[in-house]
Design an enzyme around this catalytic site. Structure first.
Site, PDB file in Angstrom:
ATOM      1  N   SER A 153       2.972  -3.778  -5.806  1.00  0.00           N
ATOM      2  CA  SER A 153       4.074  -4.238  -6.073  1.00  0.00           C
ATOM      3  C   SER A 153       4.757  -5.580  -6.830  1.00  0.00           C
ATOM      4  CB  SER A 153       4.981  -3.790  -4.817  1.00  0.00           C
ATOM      5  OG  SER A 153       6.105  -3.871  -4.893  1.00  0.00           O
ATOM      6  N   TYR A 166       5.686  -5.865   4.485  1.00  0.00           N
ATOM      7  CA  TYR A 166       6.030  -4.997   2.999  1.00  0.00           C
ATOM      8  C   TYR A 166       5.087  -5.894   1.860  1.00  0.00           C
ATOM      9  CZ  TYR A 166       6.810  -1.726  -0.713  1.00  0.00           C
ATOM     10  OH  TYR A 166       6.592  -1.325  -2.042  1.00  0.00           O
TER      11      TYR A 166
END
Length: 275
Positions: A153, A166
């Site tokens: 990501s 995250y």
């Protein structure tokens, strides 16, 4: 956790290429499954929510002999390894393995309960990825070909307030895949790292901050399919997000911190979805 296979026994011809995809019950995983199906690939679909995958495949009128569903939780190491082994037994060795399953939950390190959330994120996004690849590596090396695809990501490029678990997990994905790529160099097995920007999925729809260059899952899947086929080692999708992330990476810390000051944080577990 036992693995349940659906549907039983019927198979498409084994000379058709096979893709193994985790997190196939929604979002990016589902869009990738559909793109590979349209290209004539056989599908090995891994999810906890098996019924949702079955309903999706039925609605898409995907022939029952062209896919198998494996019930597994990537955060449970033995569960996802068993799914990979079952795939090889039932459908053969995949040509492409996409470790797509992941979770995103905001955390506050001052809250004790959030430390357990962090552990679950790392178990899913990091150990779950390694466990997804594990059953296939030796067989792919022996065959001399294969693609192992790690879903990173742009959030792994710099840390965002309230998003520490995250961001850290996706930074680890990027480094892990880079390490694995070096280990498999010369074996014929390629490691591909794909870093999505913002994609319109259930994972992102409750975000309460701007999401520039937001993509439809179908558009992301098309670009990812091409990247994987090309054998590229690393790619940010869309490219505009890659440019933006690169610029953020070069910002001095003081400027970066000032830029994010006052930015809404990711929702914590159980937190109301409204700002």
């Amino acid at each position: 956790m036992p693995n349940h296979l659906h549907p039983p026994d019927t198979q498409a011809p084994l000379d058709l290429p096979l893709v193994f995809i985790t997190g196939a019950s929604s979002g990016i995983g589902q869009a990738l499954a559909w793109r590979y199906h349209r290209a004539g690939w056989r599908l090995a679909l891994v999810a906890r929510r098996v019924d949702e995958v079955k309903s999706w495949a039925s609605a898409r009128k995907i022939s029952a002999d062209s896919y198998q569903i494996y019930s597994a939780d990537v955060a449970d190491t033995d569960s996802i390894i068993a799914a990979g082994q079952a795939c090889m037994s039932r459908q053969g060795l995949p040509d492409v393995v996409i470790a797509n399953a992941g979770i995103s939950i905001g955390v506050d390190t001052a809250e004790r309960a959030d430390l357990d959330v962090m552990a679950r994120i790392y178990a899913t996004n990091n150990l779950g990825m390694a466990a997804t690849f594990h059953p296939f590596i030796n067989a792919m090396v022996q065959r001399g070909s294969g693609r192992l695809v790690g879903m990173g990501s742009v959030a792994g490029i710099r840390g965002l307030p309230g998003h520490g678990a995250y961001c850290a997990s996706k930074a680890a994905v990027i480094s892990y895949c880079e390490s694995l790529r070096g280990e498999l160099r010369g074996s014929g097995v390629r490691v591909v790292t794909i870093c999505p920007g913002y994609v319109d999925t259930p994972l992102t729809r409750q975000n309460r901050y701007p999401m520039p260059f937001l993509m439809r899952p179908e558009d992301f899947a098309e670009r990812a399919f091409q990247v994987i086929a090309s054998g590229a080692s690393y790619r940010v999708i869309p490219w505009q997000m890659g440019v933006a992330a690169g610029l953020l990476r070069t910002l001095p810390n003081a400027w970066f911190d000032r830029l994010l000051q006052g930015r809404p944080r990711k929702h914590r577990q159980g937190q109301d979805s409204q700002p």
